[in-house]
Scaffold this active site. Structure first.
Site, short mmCIF file in Angstrom:
data_model
loop_
_atom_site.label_atom_id
_atom_site.label_comp_id
_atom_site.label_asym_id
_atom_site.label_seq_id
_atom_site.Cartn_x
_atom_site.Cartn_y
_atom_site.Cartn_z
N GLU A 43 0.82 -1.21 0.00
CA GLU A 43 0.00 0.00 0.00
C GLU A 43 0.86 1.26 0.00
O GLU A 43 0.52 2.25 -0.66
CB GLU A 43 -0.96 0.00 1.19
CG GLU A 43 -2.09 -1.02 1.09
CD GLU A 43 -2.96 -0.81 -0.14
OE1 GLU A 43 -2.97 0.30 -0.70
OE2 GLU A 43 -3.62 -1.77 -0.55
N CYS A 196 -13.82 1.23 -14.96
CA CYS A 196 -14.22 2.63 -14.74
C CYS A 196 -12.97 3.51 -14.79
O CYS A 196 -12.65 4.22 -13.84
CB CYS A 196 -14.93 2.76 -13.39
SG CYS A 196 -15.86 4.29 -13.19
N CYS A 203 -18.10 1.24 -19.99
CA CYS A 203 -19.41 1.16 -19.33
C CYS A 203 -20.22 -0.07 -19.80
O CYS A 203 -21.01 -0.62 -19.04
CB CYS A 203 -20.21 2.43 -19.57
SG CYS A 203 -19.41 3.92 -18.91
N CYS A 206 -19.55 -2.97 -17.51
CA CYS A 206 -19.44 -2.66 -16.07
C CYS A 206 -20.54 -3.38 -15.29
O CYS A 206 -21.71 -3.34 -15.67
CB CYS A 206 -19.55 -1.15 -15.85
SG CYS A 206 -19.47 -0.69 -14.10
N CYS A 212 -25.64 3.09 -12.73
CA CYS A 212 -24.72 4.21 -12.81
C CYS A 212 -25.41 5.46 -13.38
O CYS A 212 -25.73 5.53 -14.56
CB CYS A 212 -23.51 3.84 -13.65
SG CYS A 212 -22.28 5.17 -13.72
#
Length: 350
Positions: A43, A196, A203, A206, A212
DNA sequence: GACCCGTGGTA
DNA sequence: TTACCAAGGGT
């Protein structure tokens, strides 16, 4: 709300990206969790950095320092050298501080809760939530660039970043499930990274396309909106490359604060509109034909390169000579590596 | 909130 | 070539 997060988890079960530090969803559902040290390391490396750039560095660090205690006991210079090329070097300095704090204050074990993680060096709101969720499966909400983009589109938020962050965080929190929060956090980020995307979002494939609001409104490609950035200026400087007759290189460890803090580099002038000469020793300097060009976060740099050879009794005012056999160009930050490569290409002693 | 802090990939 | 962008944090 719960419906959407479940759709995302089902998508993740099939499409989760493979990463060296990641425990795949099938194993996590069987109860397996990753090593918190490895998750924390990934991370920190992933802050403002792509997965592709991180992979090899993560493997190298895990090989050199397999546990947080190993890292805490490492020499600062060795860690900075291993981090060279990855950028944002304050991360490496804070990485060491954090490892030593975990050993000194937490018995060498990463704390599992968000608020305690937040007190550690180099761990901010995002990383605290990510470690708590991914390594300990706590129901924390991560808000990174991916999640911001997914939320802005899912709810058609037109408020520009960074002002929109609190609003997007509230939306992201409302969507975070109590079940499998670690997988969910990774699912949203994988969705943002693969479907995205900032430009030309896919899209059509998705898993959230039916919900959305931006896709329905046709605004997905222009979201999230951002406040315009300032233009980046050009600064100039001089780099001094000194080679001793026995092959040693004159290098200096930069001040631990500021740009390239704590990293190895060649001596140089200030970097500004009108850099002042600052040779590390008296010598006959030769100017290299080539200029080193490099772009930092907030300025472009053009470095004039001056080089010279000096005898074995030379005593520089700044820096120290590193024997040829002890010198590894990979320990240099990229701008210094560019200087080195230009010198090596242009001169017989490269 | 503003500013500082790297690098490599991509269009 | 330029500009944008990436699993942000510190001051």
């Amino acid at each position: 709300m719960r419906e959407r997060s479940l759709q995302l988890l089902e998508w993740y079960d099939v499409h989760a990206r493979s990463m060296p530090w990641r425990v795949p969803p099938a194993d996590r559902k069987a109860g397996a969790l990753p090593d918190p040290y490895g998750i924390w390391l990934s991370e920190v490396m992933l802050q403002q950095t792509t997965v592709a750039a991180v992979r090899d560095y993560w493997r190298k660090f895990m090989g050199l320092w397999p546990t947080v205690a190993d890292l805490a006991a490492a020499q600062d210079a060795d860690v900075m050298a291993a981090w060279a090329g990855l950028g944002y070097y304050a991360r490496a300095r804070n990485l060491l501080k954090c490892a030593r704090a975990v050993v000194a204050d937490h018995g060498g074990v990463f704390p599992p809760d968000h608020d305690t993680l937040l007190t550690l060096p180099g761990i901010g709101p995002y990383t605290a939530a990510a470690v708590a969720a991914i390594a300990f499966d706590q129901p924390e909400t991560v808000l990174d660039g991916n999640v911001e983009r997914v939320m802005a589109r899912l709810y058609d938020v037109h408020t520009p970043l960074p002002a929109a962050k609190p609003e997007l965080m509230a939306l992201a929190k409302a969507l975070t499930p109590q079940e499998r929060p670690g997988d969910y956090a990774q699912a949203v980020m994988d969705l943002g990274a693969t479907i995205c995307t900032p430009k030309s979002p896919a899209c059509g494939i998705c898993p959230l396309r039916d919900d959305c609001m931006a896709r329905i409104a046709g605004t997905a490609p222009v979201l999230p909106k951002k406040t315009p950035k300032k233009p980046v200026p050009v600064r100039r400087g001089i780099a001094y490359v000194v080679r001793r007759d026995d092959g040693a290189w004159l290098l200096e460890t930069r001040d631990p604060k500021g740009l390239l803090g704590g990293m190895l580099g060649f001596a140089g002038s200030d970097w500004s509109d009108d850099p002042q000469p600052a040779p590390p020793l008296d010598a006959e300097w030769q100017q290299l034909d080539a200029t080193a060009r490099h772009t930092f976060t907030h300025f472009h740099l053009e470095l004039t390169i001056l080089w010279t050879r000096v005898p074995g009794n030379a005593r520089p005012a700044r820096g120290h000579f590193v024997p040829h056999n002890d010198f590894s160009p990979t320990a240099l930050p990229t701008v210094m590596r560019k200087v080195f490569d230009l010198v090596a290409d242009s001169l017989p002693f490269g």
